[in-house]
Design a protein around this motif. Structure first.
Motif, PDB file in Angstrom:
ATOM      1  N   ARG A 130       5.454  -2.815  -9.888  1.00 23.88           N
ATOM      2  CA  ARG A 130       4.671  -1.849 -10.685  1.00 23.88           C
ATOM      3  C   ARG A 130       5.502  -0.598 -10.954  1.00 23.88           C
ATOM      4  O   ARG A 130       5.935   0.079 -10.026  1.00 23.88           O
ATOM      5  CB  ARG A 130       3.386  -1.447  -9.950  1.00 23.88           C
ATOM      6  CG  ARG A 130       2.549  -0.421 -10.703  1.00 23.88           C
ATOM      7  CD  ARG A 130       1.687  -1.043 -11.782  1.00 23.88           C
ATOM      8  NE  ARG A 130       0.381  -1.388 -11.266  1.00 23.88           N
ATOM      9  CZ  ARG A 130      -0.148  -2.609 -11.340  1.00 23.88           C
ATOM     10  NH1 ARG A 130       0.530  -3.588 -11.900  1.00 23.88           N
ATOM     11  NH2 ARG A 130      -1.342  -2.846 -10.850  1.00 23.88           N
ATOM     12  N   THR A 142       1.268   5.635  -0.698  1.00 26.24           N
ATOM     13  CA  THR A 142       0.594   6.924  -0.727  1.00 26.24           C
ATOM     14  C   THR A 142       1.467   7.891  -1.514  1.00 26.24           C
ATOM     15  O   THR A 142       2.657   8.006  -1.243  1.00 26.24           O
ATOM     16  CB  THR A 142       0.447   7.478   0.708  1.00 26.24           C
ATOM     17  OG1 THR A 142      -0.197   6.483   1.496  1.00 26.24           O
ATOM     18  CG2 THR A 142      -0.383   8.740   0.725  1.00 26.24           C
ATOM     19  N   GLU A 183       0.843  -1.180   0.000  1.00 24.92           N
ATOM     20  CA  GLU A 183       0.000   0.000   0.000  1.00 24.92           C
ATOM     21  C   GLU A 183       0.884   1.237   0.000  1.00 24.92           C
ATOM     22  O   GLU A 183       1.773   1.362   0.840  1.00 24.92           O
ATOM     23  CB  GLU A 183      -0.897  -0.007   1.250  1.00 24.92           C
ATOM     24  CG  GLU A 183      -2.113   0.849   1.041  1.00 24.92           C
ATOM     25  CD  GLU A 183      -3.146   0.607   2.138  1.00 24.92           C
ATOM     26  OE1 GLU A 183      -3.565   1.601   2.731  1.00 24.92           O
ATOM     27  OE2 GLU A 183      -3.490  -0.569   2.383  1.00 24.92           O
ATOM     28  N   CYS A 191       1.613   2.839 -12.607  1.00 23.81           N
ATOM     29  CA  CYS A 191       0.822   3.204 -11.426  1.00 23.81           C
ATOM     30  C   CYS A 191       0.045   4.485 -11.699  1.00 23.81           C
ATOM     31  O   CYS A 191      -1.154   4.574 -11.446  1.00 23.81           O
ATOM     32  CB  CYS A 191       1.757   3.367 -10.227  1.00 23.81           C
ATOM     33  SG  CYS A 191       0.915   3.930  -8.740  1.00 23.81           S
ATOM     34  N   ASP A 210      -3.327   2.704 -12.268  1.00 27.03           N
ATOM     35  CA  ASP A 210      -3.891   2.636 -10.915  1.00 27.03           C
ATOM     36  C   ASP A 210      -4.560   3.949 -10.543  1.00 27.03           C
ATOM     37  O   ASP A 210      -5.565   3.966  -9.855  1.00 27.03           O
ATOM     38  CB  ASP A 210      -2.799   2.292  -9.900  1.00 27.03           C
ATOM     39  CG  ASP A 210      -2.214   0.903 -10.146  1.00 27.03           C
ATOM     40  OD1 ASP A 210      -3.015  -0.040 -10.276  1.00 27.03           O
ATOM     41  OD2 ASP A 210      -0.977   0.772 -10.247  1.00 27.03           O
ATOM     42  N   LEU A 211      -3.982   5.059 -11.000  1.00 27.13           N
ATOM     43  CA  LEU A 211      -4.530   6.362 -10.623  1.00 27.13           C
ATOM     44  C   LEU A 211      -5.282   7.037 -11.771  1.00 27.13           C
ATOM     45  O   LEU A 211      -5.850   8.106 -11.595  1.00 27.13           O
ATOM     46  CB  LEU A 211      -3.410   7.274 -10.114  1.00 27.13           C
ATOM     47  CG  LEU A 211      -2.594   6.721  -8.928  1.00 27.13           C
ATOM     48  CD1 LEU A 211      -1.532   7.719  -8.495  1.00 27.13           C
ATOM     49  CD2 LEU A 211      -3.505   6.357  -7.760  1.00 27.13           C
ATOM     50  N   ARG A 215      -3.013  10.510  -2.940  1.00 29.74           N
ATOM     51  CA  ARG A 215      -3.582   9.346  -3.620  1.00 29.74           C
ATOM     52  C   ARG A 215      -3.015   8.079  -2.998  1.00 29.74           C
ATOM     53  O   ARG A 215      -1.827   8.007  -2.704  1.00 29.74           O
ATOM     54  CB  ARG A 215      -3.241   9.377  -5.118  1.00 29.74           C
ATOM     55  CG  ARG A 215      -3.656  10.630  -5.856  1.00 29.74           C
ATOM     56  CD  ARG A 215      -5.157  10.749  -6.019  1.00 29.74           C
ATOM     57  NE  ARG A 215      -5.749   9.633  -6.716  1.00 29.74           N
ATOM     58  CZ  ARG A 215      -5.995   9.582  -8.028  1.00 29.74           C
ATOM     59  NH1 ARG A 215      -5.658  10.599  -8.787  1.00 29.74           N
ATOM     60  NH2 ARG A 215      -6.564   8.515  -8.576  1.00 29.74           N
ATOM     61  N   ARG A 216      -3.891   7.089  -2.839  1.00 25.42           N
ATOM     62  CA  ARG A 216      -3.419   5.800  -2.340  1.00 25.42           C
ATOM     63  C   ARG A 216      -3.560   4.751  -3.431  1.00 25.42           C
ATOM     64  O   ARG A 216      -4.448   4.823  -4.270  1.00 25.42           O
ATOM     65  CB  ARG A 216      -4.262   5.347  -1.143  1.00 25.42           C
ATOM     66  CG  ARG A 216      -4.023   6.152   0.107  1.00 25.42           C
ATOM     67  CD  ARG A 216      -4.900   5.648   1.250  1.00 25.42           C
ATOM     68  NE  ARG A 216      -5.187   6.720   2.185  1.00 25.42           N
ATOM     69  CZ  ARG A 216      -4.291   7.205   3.040  1.00 25.42           C
ATOM     70  NH1 ARG A 216      -3.067   6.712   3.085  1.00 25.42           N
ATOM     71  NH2 ARG A 216      -4.619   8.189   3.843  1.00 25.42           N
ATOM     72  N   ALA A 217      -2.666   3.775  -3.409  1.00 21.18           N
ATOM     73  CA  ALA A 217      -2.786   2.670  -4.359  1.00 21.18           C
ATOM     74  C   ALA A 217      -2.203   1.416  -3.740  1.00 21.18           C
ATOM     75  O   ALA A 217      -1.338   1.495  -2.849  1.00 21.18           O
ATOM     76  CB  ALA A 217      -2.035   3.011  -5.649  1.00 21.18           C
ATOM     77  N   GLU A 218      -2.703   0.305  -4.193  1.00 19.60           N
ATOM     78  CA  GLU A 218      -2.123  -0.978  -3.784  1.00 19.60           C
ATOM     79  C   GLU A 218      -1.413  -1.559  -4.983  1.00 19.60           C
ATOM     80  O   GLU A 218      -2.048  -1.860  -5.993  1.00 19.60           O
ATOM     81  CB  GLU A 218      -3.236  -1.936  -3.332  1.00 19.60           C
ATOM     82  CG  GLU A 218      -3.485  -1.865  -1.854  1.00 19.60           C
ATOM     83  CD  GLU A 218      -4.221  -3.087  -1.341  1.00 19.60           C
ATOM     84  OE1 GLU A 218      -4.055  -4.192  -1.904  1.00 19.60           O
ATOM     85  OE2 GLU A 218      -4.989  -2.920  -0.381  1.00 19.60           O
ATOM     86  N   VAL A 219      -0.131  -1.697  -4.871  1.00 18.72           N
ATOM     87  CA  VAL A 219       0.634  -2.128  -6.053  1.00 18.72           C
ATOM     88  C   VAL A 219       1.624  -3.222  -5.686  1.00 18.72           C
ATOM     89  O   VAL A 219       2.171  -3.239  -4.583  1.00 18.72           O
ATOM     90  CB  VAL A 219       1.407  -0.948  -6.677  1.00 18.72           C
ATOM     91  CG1 VAL A 219       0.462   0.094  -7.229  1.00 18.72           C
ATOM     92  CG2 VAL A 219       2.370  -0.322  -5.669  1.00 18.72           C
TER      93      VAL A 219
END
Lengths: 289, 161, 795
Positions: free
Chosen positions: B25, B9, B7, B30, B34-35, B17-21
């Motif tokens: 990645r 940020t 996870e 991303c 992802d965003l 923005r948060r993402a799980e990568v």
């Protein structure tokens, strides 16, 4: 072109990083700037099981000018070293060489130590370390060793950094008094790896006669090729030195190879031309020092 | 076996923005996938073309040669974040005025690179401009109008400051 | 004011979108689509013995794996041969996925579909293909002599052989003329492989609507209409159920006019089968080994000339390397062989080419499409004649020019459109005069001598060309003015950065008398316009530009007729200014086009206040006539097509001054000058940009870019690290001057401009290096290492 899967490690301390590297051994690969490693991963030409990302080890970003030279931490980016005035004052060859490393944006991310560990014989920094007789500090769990440049580069893309080891810094000796340096290269496009390149250092005595004339050649063999041409130049002022003979002596040491961009004969020719130009430039710098 | 996700940020164009990568990645993927910020383009994925250039804490970097996890917690500016609301930035306006783009694919990378270049050096010489954009490929324009646009952007910035 | 739009350097309307990250390129679409990736052949020539996918089945996120065996019906057949030609006796095309045999590194063998591209590539890496290696055929001369065959049923690896001969005025063939000429020369020229290399690779996104049984395909293509027909045919779908859209396309330069690429039929097929959106985005490595290349030719030249340098007879024999397949036919060598005479009146001309199979990536047009090779040949010949006779190089060219009063000039050849090659207009002597002035040709020897005194070597070079542009068969335009006064223009051909949204809007705004801001343009969307050919051969402005102008004229005529009724005036007295129709000389008697649009569509139902005027109780319509009169249609819209009798012929001349380092053999272009004639200019800023970009690609082709295959058929430089496209630091500033000789063939008097910049560059740089070095330059590209080798050989 997506990297293969790997287990990602982001150690928060040097000790933790060394522990992880000790645990992963042959399967671990260190990620610093990533400007050489990530292209290889994207092309799946490298597939390490573990990637140890040292970007959180802020302590490794240090660039310190010590009395004897410049110590560059493993996370110090090319751009930062290039821009540092104290570094340029202590060892001008670093800036001269770094300006030729790829493009500015790559230099924002790529690291000096990473470039050394990558040990590409076509790259500028290994030649710089070799010419100056610097060293690389390798840490492993339970110990540290300094490997001199002469032993560090062991082959094309091969260095003395072994499994479980992390190159934590490199040391570039300072420029001695009355000395000058220069870096000359020919690349196909601006920023490309050089077809041939020469790092040169010339030292003078109090009478401004040559006491040292050395070069390191880029793209001239499996590792940076060193040539000490002090003897060929003779103990005389730069203006009367036989630079052409010195250049021929450098050419004789080089073992360039053919590739798609240039023949070995052309590279050898360039090495001679560039060696003479670089030695003259370095001598001029030495006279101005 | 599913890959381990991390996870992260990022502060992208001023927004958290948060993402799980997964670890592998690329930052370029991303941002794009992802965003949903597809303005950053991917032209070579080996760091040569410069299309994917974004600003990392204000400095231009190749997002295709950066893992998203590595820059967890950092600030990213993409082409979507260069304009001031609806008003394009001086660099963007200069590119339009000087016809500094054709197909537009390399353009976001140039815009990010030039934005940082002019921030550091508000009045670059011709050589400094060429060196500054020397890591970005364009297959359409022949660069002439891009160089012109960089000088023009410097002018606009000087006029507006 | 609005009528001045044509010819003005209007800023591009595409730019705000592209500058703010709001462009929509192929990979920006379908965020939830599955990703496709391909297992491609690592071998240049091999039989496929077995494909083992078992290890890949465990990959998390894997959705499907397909090989040739899985393909149904027409998808299992070879891809179309797009442009058949009687001389292409042995045309061969690939299967979408390799069947039993692979013929170049990069040929697709297995398609994998997975949740994302990372996982799809993981699966690809785990698929094992067992190959039996065959001896690869590499190099065009080797292939022409090899006993090893790329296709077992193509003897000698010869796909096509074509001879065209134009006899002299007294009826003698070129060979006979050359034999009896006062002077003769014979030599060989080589041009190496390069490629279009747009920064956005190819890509396909497909969405199957099961409820509607319809398919929407997005492709990064230069021809959406033709992709549509190919997809419908290959998948057995009714044409109206298939839509193809070219979104923003990140450069094409020819490689995206080739179609259908395997992926363009496979991805839609997978989307239908899986009932999911599927997307394939080509990566750079794939682009190098699976998209098309161009340029490689070997040319053998014999020329006979008189003491004034006039070419009496020219014979050229060309070996053209077309790679492993010929889906695009033999367009490239046809163009080389027919555009070779350039701006010259050649006494007698014989050209023969053999198009040869090799185990390399297929060859299809790249910007210039055979012309750079043609011009290299002709211009090297001119320079050799000048050197032989001790004449100035420009004097030899001038002695051979077709004169301005000789147009239309018939070269006696059949061009790439199957029609006679007849030049429409031009002024070559004037072009040369302008170029010599721009570069300072006559003063150069002094500068050269001065440089020599400083130990520097400089040289000047020149190259002239004529380019057949705007080839048919046709393009169309549709123009609709809606009741809000907006003008909607569409045309079927696509855009890859040429600024069509701007230049076509300029044409429409000028023709209709409306403000530019009110005009919007859509290209490459089969939902809006279904009949088109595509964007290639510098044809978009000529073809769609004229079609849109003609469509606008229809709409204008209709608007004036309706307005005349409303204003009780004679249509001949009406003008349109700023979107308002008014009586000439009395601005108060006027009606806005928006209102005319309302009136053009007799309504039963009002949808807004304005529309009330067109409803059935609003009055004003005659009871003697039906609301829509015979021969008329409702709505203020028009469609028209432009189909030319033959191509237009743009021309130009370039000159360069280069410096070669006496020691390092580095080559630097000091100045580059262009005189360009593409007839009337729609938007000079855009034309200028096209020239700059073309020259940059030409510089790449002259000094940097080559595809290097080894004897095993491996491409050794399949990356941007080693395929050296020039950066800003390698491209010279281009100085331009424009000559405008309008084409008499089309209403707007325009010729194409898209390819011009690239065409003569190799010839020009070779000419300049030769001048600097005094060594004949007979192959391109040339690197410092090559020049060093030439110097060694010469000394």
């Amino acid at each position: 072109m997506k990297p293969p899967p790997f287990t990602y490690h982001a150690p928060g301390s040097l000790g933790e990083a060394l522990d992880v590297l000790a645990g992963t051994g042959e399967d671990g690969k260190v990620l610093a700037g990533g400007q050489s490693l990530i292209p290889l991963l994207n092309m799946r030409l490298a597939a390490p099981a573990h990637l140890v990302d040292i970007n959180r080890l802020a302590g490794l970003a240090a660039v310190e000018v010590e009395p004897g030279g410049v110590r560059v931490g493993a996370l110090a980016r090319h751009a930062r070293v290039e821009r540092s005035e104290p570094v340029a004052a202590a060892q001008p060859l670093l800036r001269q060489a770094l300006r030729l490393v790829a493009h500015p944006v790559i230099r924002n991310r790529g690291t000096v130590v990473g470039s050394l560990v990558h040990a590409d014989p076509a790259a500028e920094l290994p030649a710089v370390l070799a010419l100056l007789g610097g060293s690389v500090r390798l840490a492993r769990r339970g110990g540290t060793r300094d490997v001199p440049a002469g032993e560090f580069f062991t082959g094309p893309l091969e260095s003395a950094a072994g499994p479980g080891e992390l190159a934590v810094s490199a040391f570039f000796p300072a420029l001695p008094p009355r000395s000058g340096t220069a870096f000359r290269e020919v690349a196909r496009r601006h920023g490309d790896y050089a077809l041939a390149g020469i790092a040169a250092l010339v030292g003078l005595d109090e009478d401004l006669r040559i006491t040292a004339a050395r070069v390191a050649c880029v793209s001239a063999g499996p590792v940076p090729v060193l040539a000490d041409v002090t003897g060929v130049c003779g103990h005389r002022p730069p203006a009367s030195a036989d630079w052409a003979a010195a250049a021929r002596a450098v050419q004789d040491r080089a073992e360039p190879e053919d590739d798609i961009h240039a023949t070995a004969a052309y590279r050898r020719h360039l090495i001679g031309v560039l060696a003479e130009r670089a030695l003259r430039d370095a001598a001029r710098e030495a006279l101005n020092a | 076996m599913p890959e381990q996700a991390h996870e992260i940020t990022l502060v992208v164009n001023g927004t958290l923005r948060r993402a799980e990568v997964p670890g592998r990645r690329l930052l370029s993927d991303c941002l794009r996938h992802d965003l949903g910020l597809t303005g950053t383009h991917v032209g070579c994925e080996h760091g040569v073309c410069g299309c994917c250039t974004v600003l990392l804490d204000g400095e231009p970097v190749r997002s295709c040669l950066t893992f998203a996890v590595t820059v967890d917690g950092r600030e990213i500016t993409t082409v979507e974040g260069l304009a001031d609301g609806e008003r394009m930035s001086p660099v963007q306006r200069a590119f339009a005025e000087c016809h500094g783009l054709q197909c537009g694919f390399c353009t976001p990378g140039f815009l990010c690179t030039v934005t940082a270049l002019l921030r550091e050096n508000p009045a670059p010489t011709e050589e400094e401009v060429l060196e500054g954009i020397s890591g970005n490929l364009c297959r359409c324009t022949g660069y002439q109008n891009i160089v012109k646009a960089v000088h023009r952007a410097a002018e606009i910035m000087a006029e507006e400051s | 004011m609005t009528t001045k739009l044509f010819g003005e350097p209007v800023q591009r309307r595409e730019d705000p979108r592209l500058l703010t990250g709001r462009g929509r390129y192929l990979d920006d679409l379908g965020p939830d689509a599955l990703a496709a990736a391909f297992v491609r052949s690592p071998h240049a020539h091999a039989l496929i013995r077995d494909i083992d996918v078992s290890a890949a089945l465990d990959v998390d996120g894997l959705v499907a794996i397909y090989t040739w065996e899985d393909l149904p019906d027409r998808l299992a057949e070879p891809l179309p041969l797009l442009i058949p030609h009687p001389a292409l006796t042995h045309g061969r095309t690939a299967y979408p996925l390799a069947r039993e045999r692979v013929r170049h590194v990069g040929e697709p063998v297995v398609m994998v579909v997975a949740r994302d591209r990372y996982l799809a590539e993981d699966a690809c890496a785990l698929i094992r293909v067992d190959y039996e290696l065959l001896k690869p055929v590499v190099g065009v001369e080797e292939a022409a002599q090899s006993a090893q065959l790329v296709h077992d049923d193509v003897p000698g690896n010869v796909g096509a052989h074509l001879v065209q001969e134009v006899a002299s005025a007294d009826g003698r063939g070129a060979r006979e003329v050359i034999e009896s000429a006062p002077h003769t020369l014979a030599f060989r020229l080589d041009v190496e492989r390069s490629a279009s290399m747009p920064l956005e690779g190819r890509g396909v996104h497909a969405r199957w609507d099961a409820d509607d049984s319809s398919l929407r395909v997005y492709s990064s293509t230069q021809t959406s209409t033709s992709v549509r027909m190919a997809v419908a045919a290959k998948l057995g779908l009714p044409l109206p159920k298939v839509e193809v859209v070219a979104p923003d396309v990140g450069g094409g330069f020819g490689v995206k006019i080739m179609h259908p690429w395997p992926e363009e039929v496979l991805v839609p097929w997978a989307a239908m089968l899986l009932g999911r959106e599927v997307k394939w985005t080509e990566d750079r490595r794939e682009h190098f080994v699976s998209s098309a290349h161009e340029r490689a030719q070997v040319q053998f030249v014999r020329v006979g000339f008189d003491g004034g340098g006039r070419v009496l007879g020219l014979e050229v024999t060309i070996l053209h390397d077309h790679g492993a397949y010929t889906p695009y036919g033999i367009i490239v060598p046809i163009i080389t062989s027919t555009q070779l005479p350039g701006p010259y009146r050649i006494g007698s001309y014989r050209v023969e080419f053999s198009s040869i199979y090799t185990n390399t990536v297929q060859v299809t047009p790249y910007r210039g499409a055979g012309r750079p090779q043609a011009v290299f040949c002709m211009e090297r010949t001119m320079d050799r004649i000048a050197a032989h006779l001790g004449l100035d190089r420009t004097a030899v060219r001038a002695a051979n020019f077709i004169q301005p009063d000789e147009f239309p000039y018939d070269q006696g050849l059949i061009f790439q459109d199957g029609r006679p090659l007849i030049y429409d207009s031009g002024d070559y002597p004037e072009s040369l005069r302008m170029l010599k002035e721009l570069i300072g040709w006559d003063a150069f020897p002094e500068a050269k001598a001065e440089a020599a005194r400083e130990g520097r070597r400089i040289g000047i070079g020149i190259g002239c060309y004529v380019e057949g542009t705007g080839v048919g068969p046709y393009e169309g335009g549709h123009v609709q003015i809606t009741s809000d006064g907006r003008v909607h223009v569409s045309t079927g051909l696509t855009s890859q950065g040429q600024g069509h949204e701007t230049s076509f809007a300029q044409i429409a705004a000028a023709e209709l008398g409306v403000p530019l801001e009110r005009v919007s343009v859509v290209t490459g969307d089969t939902r809006r316009f279904g009949y088109a050919v595509g964007t290639f051969a510098s044809r978009a402005a000529v073809m769609s530009g004229n079609a849109i102008a003609l469509a606008c004229r229809k709409v204008r005529e209709k608007a004036l007729r309706i307005a005349a009724d409303a204003l009780e005036a004679d249509p001949r007295d009406l003008e349109i200014t700023d979107g308002v129709v008014h009586v000439a000389g009395s601005p108060h008697a006027s009606v806005p086009l928006a209102t005319v649009a309302v009136l053009s569509n007799p309504l039963r139902y009002a949808f807004d206040e304005e529309a009330v005027r067109a409803t059935q109780f609003a009055g004003g319509s005659s009871f003697d006539r039906p609301p829509v009169e015979e021969g008329q249609e409702p709505g203020l819209e028009g469609r028209d097509y432009y189909s030319p009798i033959r191509s237009t012929f743009a021309s130009g001349m370039h000159a360069a001054i280069v410096e070669t380092d006496p020691l390092t053999a580095e080559i630097r272009i000091l100045r580059y000058a262009v005189v360009h004639d593409c007839g009337n200019l729609i938007n000079p800023m855009i034309v200028e940009g096209q020239i700059h970009g073309g020259v940059a690609q030409g510089v790449g082709g002259a000094l940097y870019e080559r595809m290097v295959y080894d004897s095993h058929g491996q491409l050794l430089n399949a990356s941007f690290m080693d395929f050296l496209m020039p950066y800003a630091t390698e491209v010279p500033r281009v100085e331009t001057a424009h000559l405008q000789t309008p084409s008499p063939l089309n209403p707007l008097g325009i010729k194409g401009a898209g390819e011009a910049g690239v065409i003569p560059v190799s010839a020009v740089i070779a000419s300049a290096i030769e001048d600097a070095e005094g060594i004949p330059i007979d192959r391109m590209p040339i690197s410092p290492s090559d020049l060093f080798g030439l110097r060694r050989a010469a000394s």
